[in-house]
Design a protein around this motif. Structure first.
Motif, mmCIF file in Angstrom:
data_model
loop_
_atom_site.group_PDB
_atom_site.id
_atom_site.type_symbol
_atom_site.label_atom_id
_atom_site.label_comp_id
_atom_site.label_asym_id
_atom_site.label_seq_id
_atom_site.Cartn_x
_atom_site.Cartn_y
_atom_site.Cartn_z
ATOM 1 N N GLU A 1 0.842 -1.202 0.000
ATOM 2 C CA GLU A 1 0.000 0.000 0.000
ATOM 3 C C GLU A 1 0.884 1.261 0.000
ATOM 4 O O GLU A 1 1.664 1.498 0.924
ATOM 5 C CB GLU A 1 -0.991 0.043 1.179
ATOM 6 N N VAL A 2 0.685 2.030 -1.058
ATOM 7 C CA VAL A 2 1.517 3.222 -1.268
ATOM 8 C C VAL A 2 1.578 4.094 -0.004
ATOM 9 O O VAL A 2 2.655 4.490 0.441
ATOM 10 C CB VAL A 2 0.982 4.067 -2.463
ATOM 11 N N GLY A 3 0.405 4.384 0.567
ATOM 12 C CA GLY A 3 0.364 5.287 1.718
ATOM 13 C C GLY A 3 1.193 4.781 2.890
ATOM 14 O O GLY A 3 1.900 5.561 3.554
ATOM 15 N N ALA A 4 1.115 3.481 3.146
ATOM 16 C CA ALA A 4 1.882 2.895 4.258
ATOM 17 C C ALA A 4 3.370 2.903 3.935
ATOM 18 O O ALA A 4 4.213 3.197 4.811
ATOM 19 C CB ALA A 4 1.408 1.467 4.514
ATOM 20 N N LEU A 5 3.712 2.606 2.693
ATOM 21 C CA LEU A 5 5.129 2.561 2.314
ATOM 22 C C LEU A 5 5.758 3.952 2.381
ATOM 23 O O LEU A 5 6.908 4.103 2.826
ATOM 24 C CB LEU A 5 5.282 1.967 0.912
ATOM 25 N N LEU A 6 5.012 4.951 1.946
ATOM 26 C CA LEU A 6 5.559 6.315 2.012
ATOM 27 C C LEU A 6 5.842 6.715 3.458
ATOM 28 O O LEU A 6 6.886 7.303 3.764
ATOM 29 C CB LEU A 6 4.582 7.314 1.365
ATOM 30 N N GLN A 7 4.909 6.369 4.345
ATOM 31 C CA GLN A 7 5.132 6.707 5.760
ATOM 32 C C GLN A 7 6.305 5.918 6.326
ATOM 33 O O GLN A 7 7.115 6.442 7.096
ATOM 34 C CB GLN A 7 3.878 6.400 6.580
ATOM 35 N N TYR A 8 6.394 4.655 5.954
ATOM 36 C CA TYR A 8 7.488 3.813 6.445
ATOM 37 C C TYR A 8 8.842 4.398 6.046
ATOM 38 O O TYR A 8 9.759 4.511 6.871
ATOM 39 C CB TYR A 8 7.336 2.387 5.899
ATOM 40 N N ILE A 9 8.953 4.783 4.784
ATOM 41 C CA ILE A 9 10.235 5.312 4.284
ATOM 42 C C ILE A 9 10.553 6.645 4.967
ATOM 43 O O ILE A 9 11.686 6.882 5.399
ATOM 44 C CB ILE A 9 10.171 5.480 2.745
ATOM 45 N N ALA B 1 15.726 12.312 9.059
ATOM 46 C CA ALA B 1 16.561 13.488 8.778
ATOM 47 C C ALA B 1 16.166 14.176 7.480
ATOM 48 O O ALA B 1 16.442 15.368 7.290
ATOM 49 C CB ALA B 1 18.031 13.076 8.716
ATOM 50 N N GLU B 2 15.517 13.443 6.591
ATOM 51 C CA GLU B 2 15.164 14.036 5.287
ATOM 52 C C GLU B 2 13.849 14.800 5.327
ATOM 53 O O GLU B 2 13.470 15.440 4.332
ATOM 54 C CB GLU B 2 15.105 12.942 4.203
ATOM 55 N N ASN B 3 13.139 14.732 6.485
ATOM 56 C CA ASN B 3 11.902 15.520 6.668
ATOM 57 C C ASN B 3 10.857 15.324 5.565
ATOM 58 O O ASN B 3 10.210 16.278 5.146
ATOM 59 C CB ASN B 3 12.231 17.019 6.766
ATOM 60 N N LEU B 4 10.702 14.095 5.133
ATOM 61 C CA LEU B 4 9.677 13.831 4.116
ATOM 62 C C LEU B 4 8.286 13.794 4.737
ATOM 63 O O LEU B 4 7.273 13.831 4.029
ATOM 64 C CB LEU B 4 9.955 12.497 3.411
ATOM 65 N N LEU B 5 8.249 13.705 6.065
ATOM 66 C CA LEU B 5 6.988 13.688 6.817
ATOM 67 C C LEU B 5 7.310 14.148 8.239
ATOM 68 O O LEU B 5 8.183 13.556 8.881
ATOM 69 C CB LEU B 5 6.427 12.255 6.839
ATOM 70 N N PRO B 6 6.620 15.190 8.733
ATOM 71 C CA PRO B 6 6.899 15.639 10.098
ATOM 72 C C PRO B 6 6.656 14.519 11.120
ATOM 73 O O PRO B 6 5.939 13.554 10.845
ATOM 74 C CB PRO B 6 5.920 16.802 10.290
ATOM 75 N N ALA B 7 7.247 14.674 12.291
ATOM 76 C CA ALA B 7 7.205 13.622 13.319
ATOM 77 C C ALA B 7 5.797 13.413 13.874
ATOM 78 O O ALA B 7 4.944 14.308 13.798
ATOM 79 C CB ALA B 7 8.152 13.993 14.457
ATOM 80 N N VAL B 8 5.583 12.237 14.450
ATOM 81 C CA VAL B 8 4.308 11.917 15.102
ATOM 82 C C VAL B 8 4.008 12.986 16.155
ATOM 83 O O VAL B 8 4.881 13.365 16.924
ATOM 84 C CB VAL B 8 4.374 10.526 15.778
ATOM 85 N N GLY B 9 2.775 13.472 16.138
ATOM 86 C CA GLY B 9 2.361 14.477 17.127
ATOM 87 C C GLY B 9 2.442 15.891 16.603
ATOM 88 O O GLY B 9 1.769 16.783 17.118
ATOM 89 N N ALA C 1 1.480 18.849 14.274
ATOM 90 C CA ALA C 1 0.259 19.135 13.499
ATOM 91 C C ALA C 1 0.527 19.035 12.004
ATOM 92 O O ALA C 1 -0.323 18.554 11.228
ATOM 93 C CB ALA C 1 -0.254 20.529 13.852
ATOM 94 N N ALA C 2 1.717 19.446 11.578
ATOM 95 C CA ALA C 2 2.032 19.445 10.140
ATOM 96 C C ALA C 2 2.018 18.034 9.552
ATOM 97 O O ALA C 2 1.769 17.858 8.362
ATOM 98 C CB ALA C 2 3.398 20.087 9.918
ATOM 99 N N ARG C 3 2.278 17.036 10.385
ATOM 100 C CA ARG C 3 2.261 15.649 9.882
ATOM 101 C C ARG C 3 0.897 15.303 9.289
ATOM 102 O O ARG C 3 0.793 14.677 8.250
ATOM 103 C CB ARG C 3 2.582 14.680 11.031
ATOM 104 N N TYR C 4 -0.136 15.749 9.997
ATOM 105 C CA TYR C 4 -1.484 15.355 9.585
ATOM 106 C C TYR C 4 -1.938 16.126 8.349
ATOM 107 O O TYR C 4 -2.801 15.654 7.609
ATOM 108 C CB TYR C 4 -2.431 15.454 10.790
ATOM 109 N N ARG C 5 -1.330 17.277 8.103
ATOM 110 C CA ARG C 5 -1.599 18.002 6.849
ATOM 111 C C ARG C 5 -0.974 17.248 5.675
ATOM 112 O O ARG C 5 -1.565 17.143 4.606
ATOM 113 C CB ARG C 5 -1.032 19.430 6.911
ATOM 114 N N VAL C 6 0.233 16.723 5.888
ATOM 115 C CA VAL C 6 0.880 15.950 4.810
ATOM 116 C C VAL C 6 0.080 14.679 4.549
ATOM 117 O O VAL C 6 -0.210 14.327 3.393
ATOM 118 C CB VAL C 6 2.345 15.605 5.179
ATOM 119 N N LEU C 7 -0.347 14.004 5.629
ATOM 120 C CA LEU C 7 -1.114 12.761 5.456
ATOM 121 C C LEU C 7 -2.476 13.034 4.827
ATOM 122 O O LEU C 7 -2.967 12.250 4.007
ATOM 123 C CB LEU C 7 -1.271 12.053 6.805
#
Ligand SMILES: N[C@@H](CCC(=O)N[C@@H](CS)C(=O)NCC(=O)O)C(=O)O
Length: 201
Positions: free
Chosen positions: A65-73, A79-87, A89-95
Motif C-alpha cells: 500500500e503506497v500510503g503505508a510505504l511512504l510513511q514507512y520510508i 533526517a530528510e523531513n519527508l513527513l513531520p514527526a508523530v504528534g 500538526a504538520a504531519r497530519y496536513r501531509v497525510l
C-alpha cells in the motif's frame, strides 16, 4: 530493502521517496500481466494482492500500500523531513494531502487506462478528476511544494500521478499551477534518478 515496481505505475511514488530519503534499496520489476518478476519469481506468492508496489523490508517481511510505504520510508529516514514527526500538526496536513492524492486522484485515474471503459464513463471520470485537480491547483497557489515549504511524501505521490496525465490525454494547461509544479518536480535529482531507473526518460 527491495522495491517491487512497474515502470511509471504508482510504485513510482515509493521509488521517488526512497531516492529523496537517500535510502539503500534494490529494485525488482514486476510484469502486471503475467504477475512474474524480472528474475522469474511468482509475484502473487510475494504479494497476493497482485498489484504494485510491494516493499520487502530488511527483516524479510513484505509491506504493501503506497500510503503505508511512504510513511514507512519517511519515518525510517527522519533526517530528510519527508513527513513531520508523530504528534506534529504538520504531519497530519501531509497525510491529509497524501490520502487525497491516493483516494481522489490515483484511484480515479485507473479506469482511464482500461480499454473497456466507455467514452461516457471516461468523460465523467475526466470531469471528476478535473474537479479534484482544481483543488490541488488552488493548494499550489504561491507555493513550491504541495503542503509545507519543502518536499514531502505528498509531493512524491502527486508527481507520480501527474505523470499519468499525458497517457490519460489530460491537458494540464487548464491548471497552470499544476503544470509549473510538475515541471519543477521533474527536475529534482531524486525524481530524475527514479525516472531514469524505471526507463521513463
Ligand atoms: N491500494 C493499492 C493500489 C495499488 C495500485 O493501484 N496499483 C496498480 C498500479 S498504479 C496495479 O498494480 N494494478 C495492477 C493490478 O491491480 O493488477 C495501493 O495504494 O498501493
Amino acid at each position: 530493502m527491495k522495491l517491487f515496481y512497474t515502470p511509471g505505475a504508482c510504485s513510482m511514488a515509493v521509488h521517488i521517496a526512497l531516492n529523496e530519503a537517500g535510502a539503500k534499496y534494490d529494485l525488482e520489476k514486476v510484469d502486471l500481466q503475467s504477475k512474474k518478476t524480472e528474475s522469474g519469481l511468482d509475484y502473487i506468492a510475494i504479494n497476493p494482492k497482485g498489484y504494485v508496489p510491494c516493499l520487502q523490508l530488511d527483516n524479510g517481511e513484505y509491506l504493501t500500500e503506497v500510503g503505508a510505504l511512504l510513511q514507512y520510508i519517511a519515518d525510517s529516514n527522519p533526517a530528510e523531513n519527508l513527513l513531520p514527526a508523530v504528534g506534529e500538526a504538520a504531519r497530519y496536513r501531509v497525510l491529509e494531502t497524501a490520502n487525497f492524492v491516493s483516494t481522489e486522484l490515483h484511484k480515479n485515474f485507473g479506469p482511464l487506462f482500461n480499454p473497456a471503459t466507455t467514452d461516457e464513463a471516461r468523460k465523467e471520470r475526466m470531469e471528476l478528476i478535473g474537479k479534484r485537480l482544481d483543488i490541488v491547483n488552488s493548494q499550489l497557489e504561491g507555493r513550491d511544494f504541495l503542503v509545507s515549504d519543502q518536499f514531502t511524501i505528498a509531493d512524491a505521490y502527486l508527481t507520480t500521478v501527474l505523470g499519468w496525465a499525458t497517457f490519460a490525454k489530460l491537458d494540464l494547461a487548464a491548471w497552470p499551477n499544476l503544470g509549473a509544479y510538475a515541471g519543477k518536480m521533474m527536475s529534482r535529482p531524486g525524481v530524475v534518478a527514479t525516472l531514469k531507473a524505471e526507463g521513463m526518460m
